[in-house]
Design a protein around this motif. Structure first.
Motif, PDB file in Angstrom:
ATOM      1  N   ASN A 134     -45.385 -16.714  65.778  1.00 13.08           N
ATOM      2  CA  ASN A 134     -44.395 -15.825  65.177  1.00 13.08           C
ATOM      3  C   ASN A 134     -43.100 -16.526  64.763  1.00 13.08           C
ATOM      4  OD1 ASN A 134     -46.031 -13.456  65.508  1.00 13.08           O
ATOM      5  ND2 ASN A 134     -45.513 -13.498  67.694  1.00 13.08           N
ATOM      6  N   ILE A 135     -43.107 -17.858  64.690  1.00  8.68           N
ATOM      7  CA  ILE A 135     -41.895 -18.532  64.250  1.00  8.68           C
ATOM      8  C   ILE A 135     -41.668 -18.279  62.761  1.00  8.68           C
ATOM      9  CG2 ILE A 135     -42.024 -20.331  66.012  1.00  8.68           C
ATOM     10  CD1 ILE A 135     -43.161 -22.228  63.888  1.00  8.68           C
ATOM     11  N   GLY A 136     -40.399 -18.334  62.357  1.00  7.44           N
ATOM     12  CA  GLY A 136     -40.051 -18.078  60.971  1.00  7.44           C
ATOM     13  C   GLY A 136     -40.121 -19.333  60.117  1.00  7.44           C
ATOM     14  N   PRO A 137     -39.692 -19.224  58.865  1.00  6.08           N
ATOM     15  CA  PRO A 137     -39.714 -20.381  57.958  1.00  6.08           C
ATOM     16  C   PRO A 137     -38.657 -21.410  58.356  1.00  6.08           C
ATOM     17  CG  PRO A 137     -38.601 -18.530  56.926  1.00  6.08           C
ATOM     18  CD  PRO A 137     -39.183 -18.006  58.207  1.00  6.08           C
ATOM     19  N   LEU A 138     -38.800 -22.617  57.841  1.00  5.40           N
ATOM     20  CA  LEU A 138     -37.838 -23.670  58.124  1.00  5.40           C
ATOM     21  C   LEU A 138     -36.539 -23.399  57.373  1.00  5.40           C
ATOM     22  CD1 LEU A 138     -40.061 -26.896  57.895  1.00  5.40           C
ATOM     23  CD2 LEU A 138     -39.616 -25.429  59.876  1.00  5.40           C
ATOM     24  N   GLY A 139     -35.412 -23.654  58.079  1.00  2.15           N
ATOM     25  CA  GLY A 139     -34.110 -23.489  57.459  1.00  2.15           C
ATOM     26  C   GLY A 139     -33.618 -24.785  56.831  1.00  2.15           C
ATOM     27  N   ALA A 140     -32.339 -24.815  56.517  1.00  2.00           N
ATOM     28  CA  ALA A 140     -31.720 -26.008  55.940  1.00  2.00           C
ATOM     29  C   ALA A 140     -31.623 -27.104  56.997  1.00  2.00           C
ATOM     30  CB  ALA A 140     -30.342 -25.667  55.404  1.00  2.00           C
ATOM     31  N   PRO A 141     -31.545 -28.380  56.591  1.00  2.00           N
ATOM     32  CA  PRO A 141     -31.410 -29.466  57.571  1.00  2.00           C
ATOM     33  C   PRO A 141     -30.156 -29.294  58.428  1.00  2.00           C
ATOM     34  CG  PRO A 141     -31.950 -30.349  55.404  1.00  2.00           C
ATOM     35  CD  PRO A 141     -31.643 -28.902  55.206  1.00  2.00           C
ATOM     36  N   ASP A 142     -30.288 -29.587  59.728  1.00  4.26           N
ATOM     37  CA  ASP A 142     -29.135 -29.531  60.618  1.00  4.26           C
ATOM     38  C   ASP A 142     -28.366 -30.844  60.557  1.00  4.26           C
ATOM     39  OD1 ASP A 142     -30.580 -31.364  62.134  1.00  4.26           O
ATOM     40  OD2 ASP A 142     -31.026 -29.977  63.772  1.00  4.26           O
ATOM     41  N   VAL A 143     -27.402 -31.022  61.453  1.00  3.64           N
ATOM     42  CA  VAL A 143     -26.564 -32.212  61.425  1.00  3.64           C
ATOM     43  C   VAL A 143     -27.366 -33.486  61.653  1.00  3.64           C
ATOM     44  CG1 VAL A 143     -26.013 -32.109  63.893  1.00  3.64           C
ATOM     45  CG2 VAL A 143     -24.381 -33.170  62.307  1.00  3.64           C
ATOM     46  N   ASN A 144     -28.555 -33.362  62.264  1.00  4.35           N
ATOM     47  CA  ASN A 144     -29.423 -34.513  62.506  1.00  4.35           C
ATOM     48  C   ASN A 144     -30.478 -34.703  61.425  1.00  4.35           C
ATOM     49  OD1 ASN A 144     -28.181 -35.183  65.039  1.00  4.35           O
ATOM     50  ND2 ASN A 144     -29.255 -33.432  65.946  1.00  4.35           N
ATOM     51  N   GLY A 145     -30.403 -33.902  60.369  1.00  9.51           N
ATOM     52  CA  GLY A 145     -31.339 -34.046  59.260  1.00  9.51           C
ATOM     53  C   GLY A 145     -32.692 -33.407  59.506  1.00  9.51           C
ATOM     54  N   VAL A 146     -32.777 -32.460  60.447  1.00  9.94           N
ATOM     55  CA  VAL A 146     -34.049 -31.825  60.800  1.00  9.94           C
ATOM     56  C   VAL A 146     -34.029 -30.358  60.405  1.00  9.94           C
ATOM     57  CG1 VAL A 146     -35.707 -31.358  62.641  1.00  9.94           C
ATOM     58  CG2 VAL A 146     -34.265 -33.410  62.750  1.00  9.94           C
ATOM     59  N   ARG A 147     -35.053 -29.932  59.713  1.00  5.81           N
ATOM     60  CA  ARG A 147     -35.239 -28.518  59.378  1.00  5.81           C
ATOM     61  C   ARG A 147     -36.088 -27.859  60.468  1.00  5.81           C
ATOM     62  NH1 ARG A 147     -38.134 -27.652  54.119  1.00  5.81           N
ATOM     63  NH2 ARG A 147     -37.199 -25.567  54.287  1.00  5.81           N
ATOM     64  N   THR A 148     -35.632 -26.735  60.979  1.00  6.29           N
ATOM     65  CA  THR A 148     -36.351 -25.992  62.013  1.00  6.29           C
ATOM     66  C   THR A 148     -36.293 -24.505  61.706  1.00  6.29           C
ATOM     67  OG1 THR A 148     -34.402 -25.686  63.430  1.00  6.29           O
ATOM     68  CG2 THR A 148     -35.679 -27.714  63.741  1.00  6.29           C
ATOM     69  N   PRO A 149     -37.151 -23.702  62.356  1.00  9.31           N
ATOM     70  CA  PRO A 149     -37.006 -22.254  62.237  1.00  9.31           C
ATOM     71  C   PRO A 149     -35.736 -21.776  62.936  1.00  9.31           C
ATOM     72  CG  PRO A 149     -39.208 -22.874  62.997  1.00  9.31           C
ATOM     73  CD  PRO A 149     -38.348 -24.082  63.119  1.00  9.31           C
ATOM     74  N   ASP A 150     -35.340 -20.569  62.661  1.00 13.27           N
ATOM     75  CA  ASP A 150     -34.157 -19.971  63.274  1.00 13.27           C
ATOM     76  C   ASP A 150     -34.305 -19.941  64.796  1.00 13.27           C
ATOM     77  OD1 ASP A 150     -31.612 -18.590  63.130  1.00 13.27           O
ATOM     78  OD2 ASP A 150     -32.713 -16.801  63.755  1.00 13.27           O
ATOM     79  N   GLY A 151     -33.235 -20.301  65.513  1.00  7.97           N
ATOM     80  CA  GLY A 151     -33.233 -20.275  66.969  1.00  7.97           C
ATOM     81  C   GLY A 151     -33.505 -21.616  67.616  1.00  7.97           C
ATOM     82  N   PHE A 152     -34.014 -22.593  66.858  1.00 10.89           N
ATOM     83  CA  PHE A 152     -34.268 -23.933  67.376  1.00 10.89           C
ATOM     84  C   PHE A 152     -33.042 -24.811  67.135  1.00 10.89           C
ATOM     85  CE2 PHE A 152     -38.386 -22.129  66.684  1.00 10.89           C
ATOM     86  CZ  PHE A 152     -39.275 -22.771  67.534  1.00 10.89           C
ATOM     87  N   SER A 153     -32.905 -25.871  67.931  1.00  8.09           N
ATOM     88  CA  SER A 153     -31.841 -26.847  67.711  1.00  8.09           C
ATOM     89  C   SER A 153     -32.356 -28.231  68.079  1.00  8.09           C
ATOM     90  CB  SER A 153     -30.599 -26.509  68.544  1.00  8.09           C
ATOM     91  OG  SER A 153     -30.896 -26.541  69.929  1.00  8.09           O
ATOM     92  N   THR A 154     -31.670 -29.282  67.598  1.00  6.82           N
ATOM     93  CA  THR A 154     -32.123 -30.643  67.858  1.00  6.82           C
ATOM     94  C   THR A 154     -31.004 -31.501  68.433  1.00  6.82           C
ATOM     95  OG1 THR A 154     -31.579 -31.532  65.659  1.00  6.82           O
ATOM     96  CG2 THR A 154     -33.744 -30.502  65.932  1.00  6.82           C
ATOM     97  N   ARG A 155     -31.411 -32.583  69.077  1.00  6.67           N
ATOM     98  CA  ARG A 155     -30.501 -33.584  69.625  1.00  6.67           C
ATOM     99  C   ARG A 155     -31.177 -34.942  69.456  1.00  6.67           C
ATOM    100  NH1 ARG A 155     -29.007 -34.659  76.002  1.00  6.67           N
ATOM    101  NH2 ARG A 155     -31.215 -34.107  76.225  1.00  6.67           N
ATOM    102  N   VAL A 156     -30.428 -35.969  69.133  1.00  6.14           N
ATOM    103  CA  VAL A 156     -30.945 -37.330  69.088  1.00  6.14           C
ATOM    104  C   VAL A 156     -30.702 -37.960  70.448  1.00  6.14           C
ATOM    105  CG1 VAL A 156     -30.740 -39.599  68.013  1.00  6.14           C
ATOM    106  CG2 VAL A 156     -30.535 -37.541  66.609  1.00  6.14           C
ATOM    107  N   VAL A 157     -31.760 -38.462  71.096  1.00 10.43           N
ATOM    108  CA  VAL A 157     -31.627 -38.986  72.453  1.00 10.43           C
ATOM    109  C   VAL A 157     -31.773 -40.498  72.556  1.00 10.43           C
ATOM    110  CG1 VAL A 157     -32.276 -36.816  73.567  1.00 10.43           C
ATOM    111  CG2 VAL A 157     -34.062 -38.458  72.952  1.00 10.43           C
ATOM    112  N   ALA A 158     -32.251 -41.154  71.503  1.00  6.93           N
ATOM    113  CA  ALA A 158     -32.351 -42.616  71.528  1.00  6.93           C
ATOM    114  C   ALA A 158     -32.448 -43.135  70.104  1.00  6.93           C
ATOM    115  CB  ALA A 158     -33.559 -43.082  72.340  1.00  6.93           C
TER     116      ALA A 158
END
Length: 473
Positions: free
Chosen positions: A70-94
């Motif tokens: 039930n995930i939605g469509p991909l949104g615009a790229p975030d600050v890390n350059g990753v497109r995700t569905p609404d409600g997701f977030s990313t972090r660069v760890v290495a």
């Protein structure tokens, strides 16, 4: 084996970049990596790991709807350059060449200090996660650095010579770790294997070790202890070939292995009774039978239209390179990639024809569950198939090498959805999918991603992302 000096049309970014690396020479390899040496070939159990006798039960396959249905469509790229569905977030760890930071890597630029005693390795590829006793976890990551033996992968006619030279040339690949506390803080980073060549994927064992695969014609599998710095142990009983990935059926005490060559085979390993006795927590991985898959019925081509019967034959001269010992009755698979065992099904990918396969262990049949050549919209979004991960809800997560730099989900009903897309890194590939023990965080690598010098990310020598899943998913 067909021999040619021309680059195959179906080569992904990995093969092209590997060829460029050899053509350009080793000058671009960071100087800190040149100190990697050694690698034990002794045998015996790996100490220090926390064993887990059997995997936890999972729901009946017939009831599965998929965690990501039930995930939605991909949104615009975030600050890390990753497109995700609404409600997701990313972090660069290495990021390659930088020491990991407790709270993750700054978007603005490299930071001073950090965790561990050496920078993060180049070309991070296959990966897995093991739990820590305090509720944290350890992310284990291969470094896919080519060596002399890899020449035999790129140019098959050189395989024998390159493999012979490889025996006397320490590899520059390794396996590194990121150690997390329960709140996601990174508290340590260290190396658990070095001196090997082109370590691609592998798997976490039920007894919580890491099997790391060397991807060249005389490559081996190395067993590593993720819980402390050290060196892995070679497991020659698992064969000598261009190892890509491994899956373990603990209930039936079997290992399944892919071979990444244009004329590659699909293998399974059966332990000798004394190597993995019934009821034992682990296999010693010192003695067993290597077998090769044969597809009967309408053969490999017929598997696109429905299940075909299979059988297994003992490999010829299993302690010799398998490209020199092909059995005529064994079936060819064009570039074996990721493999995963889940509820009686062994899933694996082949990059040469962009297919995902499924072996029914009980029925002893094989079929294609995704075929790029015949896929119809909207289920034609997957190409450059590579690493696999299967969730407890039956989602088959496929990382793209090439394609659109996506992780694509094949749901239990075989419909497809994009889970994420990395932008601005078209010369890279996605690999290393693994989840934290609580399932809230997913890790993956852009194995040729890096900083662009302007506060963003572009092509480079490798980086690791964390995807935070929304509450309730």
């Amino acid at each position: 084996m067909k021999k040619s000096n021309k680059l195959p049309e179906n080569w992904g970014r990995r093969e092209v970049l590997r060829s460029i690396l050899f053509t350009a020479g080793a000058a671009s390899v960071p100087t800190w990596l040149a100190g990697c040496v050694g690698g034990s070939s002794s045998s015996g159990p790996v100490a220090g790991a926390t064993p887990s006798a059997t995997p936890p039960p999972v729901p009946d396959t017939k009831q599965l709807v998929g965690r990501f249905a039930n995930i939605g469509p991909l949104g615009a790229p975030d600050v890390n350059g990753v497109r995700t569905p609404d409600g997701f977030s990313t972090r660069v760890v290495a990021i390659n060449g930088e020491l990991p930071q407790p709270g993750g890597m700054s978007v603005a630029g490299p930071q001073t200090g950090g965790i561990g005693n050496r920078p993060w390795h180049i070309f991070p590829d296959g990966a897995g996660v093991v739990p820590r006793a305090n509720g944290g976890w350890i992310y284990v990551s291969n470094s896919e650095v080519p060596g002399v033996g890899s020449l035999g992968f790129t140019f098959p006619e050189l395989a024998d010579v390159a493999s012979a030279i490889e025996e006397f040339t320490p590899g520059l690949a390794q396996v590194g770790t990121l150690v997390f506390d329960p709140d996601g803080t990174i508290v340590d980073s260290y190396t658990i294997l070095s001196g090997t060549t082109f370590n691609c994927a592998g798997c976490i064992t039920p007894w919580q070790t890491w099997l790391s695969c060397e991807e060249f014609p005389n490559g081996q599998v190395w067993e590593c202890d993720p819980y402390q710095p050290g060196e892995g142990l070679a497991r020659p009983t698992l064969g000598f070939f261009s190892h890509e990935a491994i899956a373990i059926d603990a209930g039936n005490r079997m290992l399944y292995l892919t071979e990444d060559m244009p004329d590659g085979r699909f293998y399974r390993w059966l332990p000798d009774p004394a190597d993995w006795p019934e009821g034992a927590e682990r296999a010693a991985l010192q003695a067993g039978r290597l077998q090769v898959l044969c597809v009967d019925g309408d053969g490999v081509a017929g598997a696109v239209n429905g299940p075909q019967p299979i059988r297994w034959v003992d490999a010829r001269n299993p302690h010799e390179p398998q490209h020199q010992n092909r059995l005529p009755e064994s079936s060819e698979f064009d570039g074996g990639e990721g493999v995963w065992y889940f509820q009686g099904i062994v899933y694996f990918a082949t990059k040469g024809d962009d297919r995902i396969w499924a072996i029914d262990v009980a029925a002893q049949t094989i079929e294609v569950i995704y075929d790029r050549a015949t896929a119809q919209a909207p289920n034609d979004i997957l190409s450059g198939v590579d690493n696999l991960f299967v969730t407890a809800q039956g989602d088959v997560l496929v990382a793209e090498d090439g394609g659109d730099m996506q992780v694509v989900v094949i749901l239990p009903d075989r419909t497809l959805k994009p889970l994420l897309q990395v932008t601005g890194q078209d010369a890279s590939e996605i690999a290393g999918i693994a989840f934290s023990p609580d399932g809230r965080r997913m890790y993956f690598s852009s194995d040729r991603g890096g900083r662009n010098g302007l506060g963003g990310f572009t092509n480079g020598l490798g980086m690791i992302y964390e995807l935070m899943l929304p509450e309730g998913l």
